[in-house]
Write a protein that holds these residues in place. Sequence first.
Motif, PDB file in Angstrom:
ATOM      1  N   ALA A 110       0.842  -1.197   0.000  1.00  0.00           N
ATOM      2  CA  ALA A 110       0.000   0.000   0.000  1.00  0.00           C
ATOM      3  C   ALA A 110       0.874   1.243   0.000  1.00  0.00           C
ATOM      4  O   ALA A 110       1.884   1.305   0.699  1.00  0.00           O
ATOM      5  CB  ALA A 110      -0.919   0.004   1.214  1.00  0.00           C
ATOM      6  N   ALA A 111       0.469   2.237  -0.799  1.00  0.00           N
ATOM      7  CA  ALA A 111       1.193   3.510  -0.881  1.00  0.00           C
ATOM      8  C   ALA A 111       0.177   4.642  -0.877  1.00  0.00           C
ATOM      9  O   ALA A 111      -0.089   5.264  -1.905  1.00  0.00           O
ATOM     10  CB  ALA A 111       2.057   3.552  -2.139  1.00  0.00           C
ATOM     11  N   PRO A 112      -0.416   4.936   0.286  1.00  0.00           N
ATOM     12  CA  PRO A 112      -1.484   5.946   0.349  1.00  0.00           C
ATOM     13  C   PRO A 112      -1.018   7.334  -0.066  1.00  0.00           C
ATOM     14  O   PRO A 112       0.148   7.693   0.085  1.00  0.00           O
ATOM     15  CB  PRO A 112      -1.890   5.925   1.825  1.00  0.00           C
ATOM     16  N   LEU A 113      -1.965   8.103  -0.567  1.00  0.00           N
ATOM     17  CA  LEU A 113      -1.732   9.495  -0.917  1.00  0.00           C
ATOM     18  C   LEU A 113      -2.510  10.389   0.040  1.00  0.00           C
ATOM     19  O   LEU A 113      -3.526   9.980   0.597  1.00  0.00           O
ATOM     20  CB  LEU A 113      -2.171   9.791  -2.353  1.00  0.00           C
ATOM     21  N   THR A 114      -2.055  11.611   0.210  1.00  0.00           N
ATOM     22  CA  THR A 114      -2.800  12.612   0.961  1.00  0.00           C
ATOM     23  C   THR A 114      -3.375  13.628  -0.024  1.00  0.00           C
ATOM     24  O   THR A 114      -3.137  13.542  -1.238  1.00  0.00           O
ATOM     25  CB  THR A 114      -1.902  13.315   1.989  1.00  0.00           C
ATOM     26  N   GLU A 115      -4.110  14.608   0.497  1.00  0.00           N
ATOM     27  CA  GLU A 115      -4.728  15.595  -0.389  1.00  0.00           C
ATOM     28  C   GLU A 115      -3.713  16.526  -1.031  1.00  0.00           C
ATOM     29  O   GLU A 115      -4.045  17.271  -1.954  1.00  0.00           O
ATOM     30  CB  GLU A 115      -5.743  16.434   0.385  1.00  0.00           C
ATOM     31  N   ASP A 116      -2.471  16.499  -0.576  1.00  0.00           N
ATOM     32  CA  ASP A 116      -1.469  17.451  -1.055  1.00  0.00           C
ATOM     33  C   ASP A 116      -1.038  17.210  -2.498  1.00  0.00           C
ATOM     34  O   ASP A 116      -0.454  18.091  -3.125  1.00  0.00           O
ATOM     35  CB  ASP A 116      -0.227  17.402  -0.148  1.00  0.00           C
ATOM     36  N   ALA A 117      -1.266  16.002  -3.012  1.00  0.00           N
ATOM     37  CA  ALA A 117      -0.774  15.711  -4.365  1.00  0.00           C
ATOM     38  C   ALA A 117      -1.660  14.685  -5.050  1.00  0.00           C
ATOM     39  O   ALA A 117      -2.299  13.856  -4.393  1.00  0.00           O
ATOM     40  CB  ALA A 117       0.666  15.212  -4.301  1.00  0.00           C
ATOM     41  N   ASP A 118      -1.678  14.756  -6.376  1.00  0.00           N
ATOM     42  CA  ASP A 118      -2.401  13.766  -7.166  1.00  0.00           C
ATOM     43  C   ASP A 118      -1.515  12.592  -7.552  1.00  0.00           C
ATOM     44  O   ASP A 118      -2.003  11.583  -8.062  1.00  0.00           O
ATOM     45  CB  ASP A 118      -2.950  14.409  -8.445  1.00  0.00           C
ATOM     46  N   GLU A 119      -0.225  12.739  -7.326  1.00  0.00           N
ATOM     47  CA  GLU A 119       0.713  11.668  -7.627  1.00  0.00           C
ATOM     48  C   GLU A 119       1.767  11.616  -6.538  1.00  0.00           C
ATOM     49  O   GLU A 119       1.936  12.543  -5.761  1.00  0.00           O
ATOM     50  CB  GLU A 119       1.372  11.882  -8.995  1.00  0.00           C
ATOM     51  N   ARG A 120       2.482  10.504  -6.486  1.00  0.00           N
ATOM     52  CA  ARG A 120       3.530  10.348  -5.491  1.00  0.00           C
ATOM     53  C   ARG A 120       4.575   9.364  -6.006  1.00  0.00           C
ATOM     54  O   ARG A 120       4.331   8.589  -6.948  1.00  0.00           O
ATOM     55  CB  ARG A 120       2.974   9.849  -4.168  1.00  0.00           C
ATOM     56  N   LYS A 121       5.740   9.378  -5.366  1.00  0.00           N
ATOM     57  CA  LYS A 121       6.771   8.405  -5.690  1.00  0.00           C
ATOM     58  C   LYS A 121       6.552   7.150  -4.857  1.00  0.00           C
ATOM     59  O   LYS A 121       6.230   7.222  -3.676  1.00  0.00           O
ATOM     60  CB  LYS A 121       8.161   8.994  -5.419  1.00  0.00           C
ATOM     61  N   VAL A 122       6.736   6.014  -5.493  1.00  0.00           N
ATOM     62  CA  VAL A 122       6.572   4.725  -4.840  1.00  0.00           C
ATOM     63  C   VAL A 122       7.793   3.874  -5.130  1.00  0.00           C
ATOM     64  O   VAL A 122       8.195   3.733  -6.300  1.00  0.00           O
ATOM     65  CB  VAL A 122       5.305   3.995  -5.330  1.00  0.00           C
ATOM     66  N   TYR A 123       8.379   3.327  -4.068  1.00  0.00           N
ATOM     67  CA  TYR A 123       9.478   2.376  -4.252  1.00  0.00           C
ATOM     68  C   TYR A 123       8.906   0.972  -4.152  1.00  0.00           C
ATOM     69  O   TYR A 123       8.211   0.629  -3.184  1.00  0.00           O
ATOM     70  CB  TYR A 123      10.563   2.563  -3.199  1.00  0.00           C
ATOM     71  N   LEU A 124       9.196   0.144  -5.152  1.00  0.00           N
ATOM     72  CA  LEU A 124       8.758  -1.244  -5.172  1.00  0.00           C
ATOM     73  C   LEU A 124       9.973  -2.136  -4.974  1.00  0.00           C
ATOM     74  O   LEU A 124      10.935  -2.060  -5.749  1.00  0.00           O
ATOM     75  CB  LEU A 124       8.072  -1.575  -6.500  1.00  0.00           C
ATOM     76  N   PRO A 125       9.993  -2.975  -3.933  1.00  0.00           N
ATOM     77  CA  PRO A 125      11.150  -3.842  -3.671  1.00  0.00           C
ATOM     78  C   PRO A 125      11.321  -4.910  -4.748  1.00  0.00           C
ATOM     79  O   PRO A 125      10.582  -4.933  -5.746  1.00  0.00           O
ATOM     80  CB  PRO A 125      10.814  -4.469  -2.312  1.00  0.00           C
ATOM     81  N   ALA A 126      12.267  -5.792  -4.531  1.00  0.00           N
ATOM     82  CA  ALA A 126      12.622  -6.825  -5.508  1.00  0.00           C
ATOM     83  C   ALA A 126      11.407  -7.646  -5.927  1.00  0.00           C
ATOM     84  O   ALA A 126      10.503  -7.916  -5.133  1.00  0.00           O
ATOM     85  CB  ALA A 126      13.696  -7.733  -4.920  1.00  0.00           C
ATOM     86  N   GLY A 127      11.391  -8.051  -7.196  1.00  0.00           N
ATOM     87  CA  GLY A 127      10.284  -8.808  -7.758  1.00  0.00           C
ATOM     88  C   GLY A 127       9.474  -7.946  -8.711  1.00  0.00           C
ATOM     89  O   GLY A 127       9.779  -6.775  -8.926  1.00  0.00           O
ATOM     90  N   ASP A 128       8.453  -8.537  -9.282  1.00  0.00           N
ATOM     91  CA  ASP A 128       7.542  -7.787 -10.146  1.00  0.00           C
ATOM     92  C   ASP A 128       6.275  -7.445  -9.371  1.00  0.00           C
ATOM     93  O   ASP A 128       5.822  -8.217  -8.514  1.00  0.00           O
ATOM     94  CB  ASP A 128       7.183  -8.604 -11.391  1.00  0.00           C
ATOM     95  N   TRP A 129       5.703  -6.293  -9.705  1.00  0.00           N
ATOM     96  CA  TRP A 129       4.518  -5.805  -9.016  1.00  0.00           C
ATOM     97  C   TRP A 129       3.488  -5.317 -10.034  1.00  0.00           C
ATOM     98  O   TRP A 129       3.856  -4.838 -11.099  1.00  0.00           O
ATOM     99  CB  TRP A 129       4.876  -4.660  -8.062  1.00  0.00           C
ATOM    100  N   TYR A 130       2.204  -5.442  -9.683  1.00  0.00           N
ATOM    101  CA  TYR A 130       1.118  -5.041 -10.571  1.00  0.00           C
ATOM    102  C   TYR A 130       0.261  -3.972  -9.902  1.00  0.00           C
ATOM    103  O   TYR A 130      -0.134  -4.115  -8.739  1.00  0.00           O
ATOM    104  CB  TYR A 130       0.226  -6.243 -10.911  1.00  0.00           C
TER     105      TYR A 130
END
Length: 718
Positions: free
Chosen positions: A585-605
């Motif tokens: 999970a990578a929740p966002l706040t009202e401050d932005a419509d986008e954010r940076k997300v780090y995904l650890p090793a492996g593939d993610w969908y």
Amino acid sequence: MKKNILYGIIGSLLMMMTAAGAMGQDKLVAAEVALGVKKISLGKPDQFTPYGFCDEAPMKGAMEQLPAAKLPFNINDINISITGRGVVVEVPLSDTEQLYGFGLQIGSFNQNRLRKKPIVNDNPLNDLGYTHAPMAFYISNKGYGILINTARYTTFYCGTTDKLTNRQPMVSKDKNGNSVEELYKNDGKAGSSVTVDIPGAKGIEIYVFEGPELLNVLQRYNLFSGGGALPAIWGLGVKYRVKADFNQQRVTQMASYFRTSQIPCDVLGLEPKWQTAAYSCSYVWNNTLFPSPNLLINSMRQLGFHINLWEHAFVSPKSPLYEPLKTKAGDYLVWNGLVPDFADPAASKMFGDYHKETFIKQGIAGFKMDECDNSNLATGTSNWSFPEHSSFPSGIDGEQMHQVFGIVYQKAIYKVYKELNMRTFLDVRASNAFASSYPAALYSDTYVHQEYIRMIVNSGFSGLIWSPEVRESNSVKDLMRRTQTAVLSAQTLFNSWYLEHPPWLQINRDKNNKNELMPDANKVEANIRTLLNFRMSLVPYLYNAFADYRLKGIPPFRALVVDYPNDKKTYNISDEYLIGQGILAAPLTEDADERKVYLPAGDWYDFNNNKKYEGGREYTIKTGLTELPIFIKSGTILPLAKPVDHIAQDTQFQITCVVYGANPVNTTLFEDDGITFNYQKGGFNVVNLSWVNNKGKVKRTGDFKQVRYRVTDWKFVL
């Protein structure tokens, strides 16, 4: 037999350890109390400690299934000194270690090179350590945990001190002081120890939890505490707390609104005015507002609602409990009410038995246990709670009672539910160590969204459950982002104790209470319904994650560093977290419509569009207001249920299994009645889900005779 002999040898060796320089002849005594858990003691430990209040036996069978334990240092290198001031403990610390924990920390994440003083406080602030759930417990990414078993106010210097020794000091360049910031910046080499200061103590117990991995440390701690909490399954639905002055009719109208609007809700919470006195508490129904409480409870049950009552533990002179508890209370009053001596089993039983006969047997499903976290220590005007110099008949003092008050309060209530074989999901404002087995979600009167997210992440380090409740919002966007976070937490909670209408019908408090709804209220309501339906679709997955918590000690919500302790990029990520085995999970706040997300090793969908991402990298992502900001790990079989508006005893979830990636790993669902403790006697099934030869398979094993999950469809995402 060989394993028992090995334990005996280890125990004998540890018992021979002595403490150098520790005030005379006191001997350092150590023993292996469970596989991978050592207890070290010196001097005369306090009579009242967090572990002393833990009634649950360690789940030693589950602990023996964990990998072989080890420490990255010699346990003999832990130094304990008893002085005229108290006790000082020094634990080795290497240059590359990252430290986490100290309970439900709000202002910090990676605790290395900080001074932390975990003290219970109703307004956690900055990074001092003040918190609703203070714990003298930290863990290292090197695969161990240190728990100081004390209820005293304790300070941890996490690599912040340099001790004078006989060694040649390292020569470093002096600071010239071009600025105040430069003068005071701690930019040197971290100290070689975590130093712990426990004033007033005449002895101490230390529990050392071994890895080898960080996740194994947390598993050992949770299992040693009696296993993780497994709430009633309906507690994983939606909880809505109504306005404080609602009467029986308004509560009924609110229940009708949820059902006719098809908005999921399982629990309705009643706020202070349900009783005749609230500050302090009478624990007596206000018959003016609620003339027929049993009728209300039964009618709500027929609609599929569970009733939760707000209270706190300070007993009003108007309460039937006042006179019986008068000789079993502290010597200071709070709001003119008694402070029960919950350290005395007799006082705890008296308080619990009253609740059992008056409320729980009548159908009250849970309680919100407020105000057990002390006054705000940051201001002199906040002085409502009992002082630290209070004394109690059991012998515990006010300082220690403050630290454990939330725990012993939970214990008094939860014990009754266990006796009646009824599961629950409680709310509480304070907790402490060894609370893993309590199904009680912490909450706070603070309201900074980013801090709420950090508290979800930090809760997993300490065997705690945290609920980031939703109240009013700055904007519709703020409301939606907060709701997304609530949906992706242990308990989805809306607290409308000062709102006439749900916040999605009017975000402005004044207009809400003047019955002035937003022009687009229907649209916002529909969007909230979408998010809450997402929550209901996740319930089987979440319930299984809590079963893993209970039976294996795996925190259902945890920081990325827990599963990826060797990935340096995870060391300081406090706004992403793992849910169960397959969701990030990578929740966002009202401050932005986008954010940076780090995904650890492996593939993610990406859950919303099935876009595939390669792990070990950072991405900028956008998530709509009616979507969930989550990523699914490749290899996951994600069971998603058809949403229901509440969870009944006979609810059967219709499951669609979504298979992510070419090599899915078998997964499970935990299946039982969801409302009793019969699973502890074998009354449960394990539903195994697998994908073999492009075909989904379901295999059910166990002694539970009913079917709660029916897999109706499979989908494949490559």
